[in-house]
Design a protein around this motif. Sequence first.
Motif, short mmCIF file in Angstrom:
data_model
loop_
_atom_site.label_atom_id
_atom_site.label_comp_id
_atom_site.label_asym_id
_atom_site.label_seq_id
_atom_site.Cartn_x
_atom_site.Cartn_y
_atom_site.Cartn_z
N ASP A 204 46.60 46.09 18.34
CA ASP A 204 46.58 46.42 19.77
C ASP A 204 45.52 47.46 20.10
OD1 ASP A 204 48.54 44.65 20.56
OD2 ASP A 204 50.17 46.07 20.25
N LEU A 277 48.24 50.81 26.91
CA LEU A 277 47.43 50.99 25.70
C LEU A 277 46.40 52.10 25.87
CD1 LEU A 277 46.83 47.28 24.58
CD2 LEU A 277 48.48 48.94 23.67
N LYS A 282 44.69 53.82 22.50
CA LYS A 282 44.32 52.65 21.71
C LYS A 282 43.16 51.86 22.32
CE LYS A 282 48.85 51.86 19.60
NZ LYS A 282 49.93 50.86 19.38
#
Length: 436
Positions: A204, A277, A282
Amino acid sequence: MRNIKLFLALITLLFAIVIITACAPDREEETNTDSNQESTSEDTAKESNDSAEADKPEELTVWANDEEEQLEAIEKIAADYEEQNDITINVVPKSMLDQLDELSLAGPEGRGPDLFFQPHDRTGDIVAQGLAQPLDISDELLADYSDASLASVQYDFEGSNDMYGVPAVIETYGIFYNKDIMDEPQTIDDLLTALEENTDASQDKFGFLMKPNDLYFSYPFFKSFGGYIFGGDIGEYDTSDIGLANEGAIEGGELYQSFFGDGKIPPSTTTDVIDGLFTEGKVGAVINGPWSIPSYTEALGDSLGFAPFPEMDGQGAQSLVGVKAWMVSYYSDNTEWATDLALFMTNEENQKHYFDVAGELPTNTSALESIEDPIFSSFSQQIENGVPMPSTPQMSQVWEPMNNALQFLAEGEDPSSVLPEAVEQIKTNIDASGAQ
């Protein structure tokens, strides 16, 4: 007999003259010419002042958006105007989304506002419904507003291009990036490189994410290569001329498509996924607007950076600009005072206060340039490259076909067929809506 009647008539006339003279007010005999002129001037000035006071309303009603911070800022500014002008300002909290429906009912009954608050892209519908008045404001009073904000509130109706609001808030979008993952992107190739080098979908992790079906955020891909939504000048749109499938638009569509598939951005990406995210650290970069600053800053702190939309085709990318404006109700009997209040609420001092409290970017150029926060300052740079979102009613027929087309592009379909089909659907929608 005739002489007696004449004598009685003379007596009656004489009696009437005596009565009129007795009833007349006492006056000092005025023989000095200068004195007479001075008296006349004083009387004229008094009548003029009395007339101005008569024109001043006892109160004005403002429908303000009901978000807490915005409302707090407007109530403070309205209180200052009230104190300076001795006019009661009634600030009524009311969601922007509900204002037009309520105004169409309350206005004719005399229960509506003098000022209401709306995004500029609804101007066409507002004018068509007869809910707002065109404003007559001097160039001198408008000199402090950004060009993009003034262009946004211009609209051509029945051959007359007029100003239908005093711009209060301006917004656009750009690139938020995580400094721990990547450097500030300067060109669109920098974003593509970041995507290719920092993406591991199994974990991810992505170098860059954007929503695959959102024309608002994707417009620079088309505009930068010569695509456009409607032809004509800003505010005077030619809605029969749709440039979202011309040669430049197709070239932009191909570039857009290159960010998806084959281990890049998943075509199923949603806004919630992007925000989640990115705030987890990320994702290297995302496209978003100033409304996301609080949550992004809280999550990333000093690692958060912002850059104007990267250059495309060797030039600054043109993003869509949105403006929220104060509009004078068609049903207001206090047009001049309502306009004056709108100008007061958007002067440099009050826009600084509004920004400090509500966190929305000012349309006043001096207030905008005075912002020291580097992220907001970068937004002001992007605004210079912005183009106002079309405010004509036909714009509502553009979103769905183009968003669907963008989704098809993200899934790998051919831009040279997808985009012309979307334009044909837009034309069909416009014809069906009756909004020519």
